[in-house]
Design a protein around this motif. Structure first.
Motif, PDB file in Angstrom:
ATOM      1  N   SER A   1       0.858  -1.199   0.000  1.00 46.91           N
ATOM      2  CA  SER A   1       0.000   0.000   0.000  1.00 46.91           C
ATOM      3  C   SER A   1       0.882   1.234   0.000  1.00 46.91           C
ATOM      4  O   SER A   1       1.986   1.224   0.558  1.00 46.91           O
ATOM      5  CB  SER A   1      -0.916   0.010   1.213  1.00 46.91           C
ATOM      6  N   ILE A   2       0.415   2.303  -0.620  1.00 44.65           N
ATOM      7  CA  ILE A   2       1.152   3.561  -0.662  1.00 44.65           C
ATOM      8  C   ILE A   2       0.196   4.684  -0.323  1.00 44.65           C
ATOM      9  O   ILE A   2      -0.952   4.703  -0.773  1.00 44.65           O
ATOM     10  CB  ILE A   2       1.820   3.773  -2.047  1.00 44.65           C
TER      11      ILE A   2
ATOM     12  N   ALA B   1       3.967  -2.838   3.874  1.00 47.08           N
ATOM     13  CA  ALA B   1       3.725  -4.238   3.526  1.00 47.08           C
ATOM     14  C   ALA B   1       3.639  -5.048   4.809  1.00 47.08           C
ATOM     15  O   ALA B   1       4.156  -4.645   5.853  1.00 47.08           O
ATOM     16  CB  ALA B   1       4.838  -4.787   2.629  1.00 47.08           C
ATOM     17  N   HIS B   2       2.964  -6.198   4.751  1.00 47.23           N
ATOM     18  CA  HIS B   2       2.816  -7.078   5.914  1.00 47.23           C
ATOM     19  C   HIS B   2       3.907  -8.139   5.910  1.00 47.23           C
ATOM     20  O   HIS B   2       3.642  -9.340   6.005  1.00 47.23           O
ATOM     21  CB  HIS B   2       1.426  -7.733   5.905  1.00 47.23           C
ATOM     22  N   ARG B   3       5.145  -7.673   5.789  1.00 42.48           N
ATOM     23  CA  ARG B   3       6.272  -8.590   5.735  1.00 42.48           C
ATOM     24  C   ARG B   3       7.422  -8.026   6.558  1.00 42.48           C
ATOM     25  O   ARG B   3       7.455  -6.828   6.883  1.00 42.48           O
ATOM     26  CB  ARG B   3       6.742  -8.792   4.296  1.00 42.48           C
TER      27      ARG B   3
ATOM     28  N   SER C   1       7.649  -8.065  -5.016  1.00 41.00           N
ATOM     29  CA  SER C   1       6.206  -7.894  -4.884  1.00 41.00           C
ATOM     30  C   SER C   1       5.602  -7.388  -6.185  1.00 41.00           C
ATOM     31  O   SER C   1       6.317  -6.944  -7.097  1.00 41.00           O
ATOM     32  CB  SER C   1       5.885  -6.886  -3.774  1.00 41.00           C
ATOM     33  N   VAL C   2       4.296  -7.448  -6.253  1.00 39.03           N
ATOM     34  CA  VAL C   2       3.561  -6.754  -7.300  1.00 39.03           C
ATOM     35  C   VAL C   2       3.649  -5.260  -6.999  1.00 39.03           C
ATOM     36  O   VAL C   2       3.694  -4.849  -5.844  1.00 39.03           O
ATOM     37  CB  VAL C   2       2.091  -7.225  -7.318  1.00 39.03           C
ATOM     38  N   ARG C   3       3.720  -4.427  -8.029  1.00 38.73           N
ATOM     39  CA  ARG C   3       3.818  -2.983  -7.801  1.00 38.73           C
ATOM     40  C   ARG C   3       2.509  -2.445  -7.226  1.00 38.73           C
ATOM     41  O   ARG C   3       1.412  -2.912  -7.562  1.00 38.73           O
ATOM     42  CB  ARG C   3       4.144  -2.256  -9.108  1.00 38.73           C
ATOM     43  N   SER C   4       2.633  -1.443  -6.350  1.00 42.82           N
ATOM     44  CA  SER C   4       1.450  -0.827  -5.750  1.00 42.82           C
ATOM     45  C   SER C   4       0.651  -0.060  -6.798  1.00 42.82           C
ATOM     46  O   SER C   4       1.141   0.216  -7.902  1.00 42.82           O
ATOM     47  CB  SER C   4       1.859   0.144  -4.642  1.00 42.82           C
TER      48      SER C   4
END
Length: 461
Positions: A126-127, A147-149, A204-207
């Motif tokens: 998320s941004i 991010a949840h990491r 990751s996938v880009r936001s």
């Protein structure tokens, strides 16, 4: 006939017992739970997960986990604790899982199936931006990617070009623009990836992209006046500049001196009027601003208007009788604690104004009235000063009850102080007299010495 009935009942009971032993219908159906480090239970390659078989019986001996993958291959795992741990998870761990358990004699039925899907990329971050996506020139902006990491590194991009990389606390990263200008406008996005040394390196996938705009909105003008329909209220007018392009909708805000919003109006005109009550003898100032919608993305704030003082907590004046007053004419001076640029003094009989006097840079005014017309105990005075929105009144000071009562109290206190000092001095002198009357006896050696001294006669030659 009885033999036939007995045979049918016996066969039925045997079939029911056999079915119960095979299917384990006597044991409650378990449930299968997924435990991960991700709050959304998203699984990626290299993660560690746990599948927990939750039973409904306290007498389970063993637990069995059935795995059916996409190729139709079945696998079964056995555990005594009911928790099946998978480390460094891979693509072959994809598929449906179900569990069951058994006690000393029976198997339970299988739980409902649980699908496990292992992703080859981290989920989308998320941004966001603070304070908002549309800011004034020179404003500070903070762009944050989350991010949840853990153990990851972030990359923030503007218009697909990398502008910074790093990690604040492992799960977020912020980029600060101290003074925004037109060069900072654009589309911002972010990605994250595993740090060096991780067992599996993933990105990751880009936001989703986020557009930041820098828009300078001129400050509105603020005017105020006393409400002509109600002297207990003020009218505050907030107007945007005439040069502003036509807008479909505006949001006007009235703020206090601490820049906290006290009122909000949605309007289509370039000017609005706020009605506020006169504050009860407290210092009060106001300012205003407006917002517009920008490209249907976010709201843009204007600059603040100039501050206007509506009210000030004015100290109470004092009153006293002038020395040249006569029995027929009273000369009363009304004095403010300090002088102001433009002042008006008022002399009141009860609540009715009987005389007024305007001054400029003078802190007092003298009123001359007939002694026979107005009793002293009903007289009072106050003063007014001009602020941004009109005149502001001070509290009134009563001539008799305030001034003379205060003078009387001062005289009483002075008399008490003098009496107390006299008592202290009197007690001091009494103590000295008693000390002279009761002098302590001298030692015998001192007494003999003094006697000899008295008998000695000195002769001068």
């Amino acid at each position: 006939m009885n033999v036939v009935v007995f045979f049918i009942v016996t066969v039925t009971c045997c079939l029911l017992v056999t079915k119960q032993w095979v299917s384990g219908s006597a044991l409650p159906k378990p449930s299968l739970e997924l435990i991960t480090n991700d709050p959304r239970n998203i699984i990626v390659m290299g993660d560690t997960i746990t599948l927990k078989c939750v039973k409904g019986s306290q007498n389970a001996n063993n637990y069995y986990l059935l795995h059916i993958n996409g190729t139709g291959h079945n696998g079964t795992l056995e555990e005594s604790s009911g928790e099946f741990l998978f480390r460094d998870i891979k693509n072959e761990n994809n598929g449906n899982y179900a569990c069951r358990y058994r006690d000393a004699a029976f198997f339970s039925e299988f739980s409902s199936s649980l699908n496990i899907f292992v992703q080859e990329k981290f989920p989308r971050p998320s941004i966001n931006v603070s304070p908002r996506r549309v800011v004034q020139p020179g404003a500070a902006i903070t762009i944050t990617c989350r991010a949840h990491r853990a153990n990851i590194r972030f990359t923030i991009l503007k218009n697909n070009a990398i502008i910074t990389q790093g990690s604040d606390d492992g799960s977020k990263f912020s980029y600060v623009i101290n003074a925004a200008n037109n060069e900072n406008e654009g589309y911002y996005s972010c990605i994250y990836e595993s740090k060096n040394g991780s067992s599996v390196h993933l990105k990751s996938v880009r936001s989703n992209p986020m557009r930041i705009s820098v828009l300078g909105l001129a400050a509105p003008s603020l005017t105020c006046e006393e409400d002509p329909n109600d002297s207990r209220k003020f009218r505050i007018n907030c107007t945007i500049p005439e040069s502003t392009a036509p807008l479909d909708e505006l949001y006007f805000f009235l703020l206090n001196g601490s820049k906290l919003i006290e009122n909000e109006v949605r309007a289509k005109d370039k000017s609005v009027t706020f009605i506020v009550a006169k504050p009860p003898h407290i210092t009060k100032k106001y300012l205003c601003m407006y917002q517009i919608e920008h490209d249907s993305e976010d709201l843009a704030d204007s600059l603040y208007s100039a501050e206007k003082y509506l009210w000030e907590d004015l100290p109470q004046p004092s009153m006293h009788l002038e020395p040249d007053s006569t029995n027929d004419d009273m000369k009363i001076r009304c004095m403010a604690p300090r002088e102001y640029k433009e002042m008006q003094f008022q002399l009141l009989n009860d609540t009715r104004v009987i005389a007024e006097h305007a001054t400029n840079h003078t802190s007092s005014a003298i009123f001359t009235i007939k002694t026979s017309q107005y009793p002293k105990e009903k007289l009072s005075c106050s003063y007014r000063i001009r602020l941004d929105c009109g005149f502001v009144d001070s509290r009134s000071c009563k001539y008799f009850s305030d001034t003379y009562t205060l003078m009387f109290v001062r005289h009483i206190l002075s008399a008490l102080v003098l009496i107390l000092m006299g008592i202290i001095i009197l007690m001091h002198f009494r103590g000295l007299r008693k000390a002279e009357e009761y002098r302590p006896a001298l030692p015998s050696t001192r007494v003999r010495f003094e006697q000899r001294a008295d008998d000695t006669q000195v002769v001068w030659k």
